[in-house]
Design a protein around this motif. Structure first.
Motif, mmCIF file in Angstrom:
data_model
loop_
_atom_site.group_PDB
_atom_site.id
_atom_site.type_symbol
_atom_site.label_atom_id
_atom_site.label_comp_id
_atom_site.label_asym_id
_atom_site.label_seq_id
_atom_site.Cartn_x
_atom_site.Cartn_y
_atom_site.Cartn_z
ATOM 1 N N ALA A 35 -70.306 46.990 46.331
ATOM 2 C CA ALA A 35 -70.368 48.504 46.400
ATOM 3 C C ALA A 35 -70.476 49.097 47.748
ATOM 4 N N HIS A 36 -69.951 50.208 48.042
ATOM 5 C CA HIS A 36 -69.783 50.798 49.323
ATOM 6 C C HIS A 36 -71.378 51.376 49.740
ATOM 7 N N PRO A 37 -71.799 51.251 50.582
ATOM 8 C CA PRO A 37 -73.158 51.419 51.101
ATOM 9 C C PRO A 37 -73.312 53.129 51.276
ATOM 10 N N THR A 38 -74.169 53.599 50.860
ATOM 11 C CA THR A 38 -74.136 55.175 50.823
ATOM 12 C C THR A 38 -75.699 55.446 51.616
ATOM 13 N N ARG A 39 -75.909 56.565 52.372
ATOM 14 C CA ARG A 39 -76.876 57.173 53.134
ATOM 15 C C ARG A 39 -77.729 58.018 52.310
ATOM 16 N N ASP A 40 -78.752 58.202 52.703
ATOM 17 C CA ASP A 40 -79.636 59.232 51.950
ATOM 18 C C ASP A 40 -80.052 60.543 52.776
ATOM 19 N N THR A 41 -79.182 60.672 53.760
ATOM 20 C CA THR A 41 -79.396 61.743 54.520
ATOM 21 C C THR A 41 -78.530 62.927 54.042
#
Length: 60
Positions: free
Chosen positions: A54-60
């Motif tokens: 899975a492609h990494p996502t950011r929470d910002t």
């Protein structure tokens, strides 16, 4: 334009266009081979495994 400025313009043009021509000739003699038989099998396996993650996502 003065003679010095014309001479500097010619020198700059020779450097830029000469570099372009030299790089084209170099790439014609030494093309970059992608996906050929000399590719490292471990690197290919790593790429295939990474493609299924899975492609990494950011929470910002």
């Amino acid at each position: 334009m003065t003679g010095i400025s014309i001479a500097m313009m010619i020198v700059a043009m020779i450097i830029v266009w000469g570099g372009l021509i030299a790089s084209i000739l170099f790439l014609r003699r030494n093309p970059e081979v992608v996906g050929g038989p000399h590719e490292d099998p471990d690197l290919v396996l790593d790429d295939e495994q990474r493609a299924h993650q899975a492609h990494p996502t950011r929470d910002t």
